[in-house]
Design an enzyme around this catalytic site. Sequence first.
Site, PDB file in Angstrom:
ATOM      1  N   THR A  98       8.541   3.298   0.596  1.00  0.00           N
ATOM      2  CA  THR A  98       7.926   4.453  -0.071  1.00  0.00           C
ATOM      3  C   THR A  98       6.437   4.267  -0.369  1.00  0.00           C
ATOM      4  OG1 THR A  98       8.622   3.626  -2.241  1.00  0.00           O
ATOM      5  CG2 THR A  98      10.100   5.176  -1.121  1.00  0.00           C
ATOM      6  N   ASP A  99       5.942   3.033  -0.375  1.00  0.00           N
ATOM      7  CA  ASP A  99       4.544   2.819  -0.761  1.00  0.00           C
ATOM      8  C   ASP A  99       3.560   3.535   0.159  1.00  0.00           C
ATOM      9  OD1 ASP A  99       5.331   1.334  -2.893  1.00  0.00           O
ATOM     10  OD2 ASP A  99       4.675  -0.602  -2.119  1.00  0.00           O
ATOM     11  N   LYS A 152       3.139  10.067  -3.378  1.00  0.00           N
ATOM     12  CA  LYS A 152       3.965   9.317  -4.322  1.00  0.00           C
ATOM     13  C   LYS A 152       3.369   9.493  -5.706  1.00  0.00           C
ATOM     14  CE  LYS A 152       6.402   4.935  -4.907  1.00  0.00           C
ATOM     15  NZ  LYS A 152       6.669   3.587  -4.362  1.00  0.00           N
ATOM     16  N   GLU A 197     -20.680  19.332  -4.995  1.00  0.00           N
ATOM     17  CA  GLU A 197     -21.231  18.220  -5.771  1.00  0.00           C
ATOM     18  C   GLU A 197     -22.201  17.366  -4.958  1.00  0.00           C
ATOM     19  OE1 GLU A 197     -20.957  17.508  -9.011  1.00  0.00           O
ATOM     20  OE2 GLU A 197     -19.930  19.446  -9.186  1.00  0.00           O
ATOM     21  N   SER A 251       6.522  -1.628   3.270  1.00  0.00           N
ATOM     22  CA  SER A 251       5.553  -0.655   3.775  1.00  0.00           C
ATOM     23  C   SER A 251       4.131  -0.880   3.286  1.00  0.00           C
ATOM     24  CB  SER A 251       5.996   0.771   3.442  1.00  0.00           C
ATOM     25  OG  SER A 251       5.859   1.061   2.084  1.00  0.00           O
ATOM     26  N   THR A 254      12.252  -0.329   0.970  1.00  0.00           N
ATOM     27  CA  THR A 254      13.236  -0.477  -0.104  1.00  0.00           C
ATOM     28  C   THR A 254      14.611   0.005   0.315  1.00  0.00           C
ATOM     29  OG1 THR A 254      11.568  -0.302  -1.834  1.00  0.00           O
ATOM     30  CG2 THR A 254      13.814   0.258  -2.455  1.00  0.00           C
ATOM     31  N   TYR A 279      12.980  -6.823  -6.338  1.00  0.00           N
ATOM     32  CA  TYR A 279      13.881  -7.041  -5.212  1.00  0.00           C
ATOM     33  C   TYR A 279      13.066  -7.384  -3.951  1.00  0.00           C
ATOM     34  CZ  TYR A 279      12.323  -2.269  -4.518  1.00  0.00           C
ATOM     35  OH  TYR A 279      11.543  -1.153  -4.381  1.00  0.00           O
TER      36      TYR A 279
END
Length: 363
Positions: free
Chosen positions: A125-126, A198, A320, A92, A45, A59
């Site tokens: 950023t992904d 994120k 667990e 990304s 981005t 975009y």
Amino acid sequence: MLQLRVRDHIMATMSVLFMLLMMVDVAKARGPGLPNVTVLATGGTIAGSGASSTTVVGYTAATVGIETLLNAVPELKTVANVKGEQVFQIASENMNNDYWLKLAKRVNTLLAQDDVDGIVITHGTDTIEETSYFLNLVVKSKKPVVVVGAMRPSTAISADGPINLFNAVILAGSEEAVGKGVLVALNDQINAARDVTKNNTSTADTFRTPELGFLGYMQGNKPYFYRQSTRRHTADSEFDVSNLDVLPQVDIVYGYANMNRVAIDAFVAAGAKGVVHAGVGDGSLARPAVEPALDEARKKGVVIVRSSRVGNGIVARNGEAKDDEHDFVVSDTLNPQKARILLMLALTKTSDTKEIQRMFYAY
């Protein structure tokens, strides 16, 4: 006569001093003494463009080249001697192991040079948290590496990319960042690659370390650190990708109500060497649907790591699930996507689950 000679000597001395001062000013303007920072561009981005100045969703990522990015922030010349290099140009979400290996090798090559003091990587950023953690494990230097991105494209009103890039270059050139591991710097905040995630789909303050907190902040063109990671990284890491062309296949299976074994069986059939189970709660395994499938996969040599979809907290060994009995590994505090990265690298060295568990507690 003597007075004239003294005056002439004083005037000559003053002229020399004036010339020296002029030379210092010129030198300062040209940047000697400033850190040498290389900016590696990968797309995202921060290099995106929209149809209008108000387009902040919908975009196109990865359309702007490195020179345009750098020229958009002329102030960079005042804080570092900056060079730019386009390593690749992708959104990304398209990041993969091949890109990671290419990027890591280039980073290590540059950091081995005396004329490189730090590196900034522009990134979408992904998957920025995954790339940064991968580099955190394979970079072979204490020199700063800062991964930076943006939540708004370069064409948007109040685009965050320019100030993020400016701060990242300062951080990468700073003495304060040396030895801190790979850093993720956006929105005036400094995060550790291991812990950051994120946190929001679209807001500028999306990158956070929810429980452990930021490492520090950028303020007044200077980094301020308040904590640091205690886990092994970069120059202290045992992982080396310099001679690797591929990484072992590791996949993630997500836990949910009414889960079945289809995904596990499919990944094993497709050749997975490791599976990260993003379980509910404390990495819980659904019975009878999931646990038998993971057991069968383990008997075929697939390494199983129990992580959690929760996103925070320690996955307790033998909590667990009876991990010792099943011969499983637990992810400690790593989220599933980062557990996958560490497991891939661990499998380049060993398939011994006890040794891999040690790595998860060390990194």
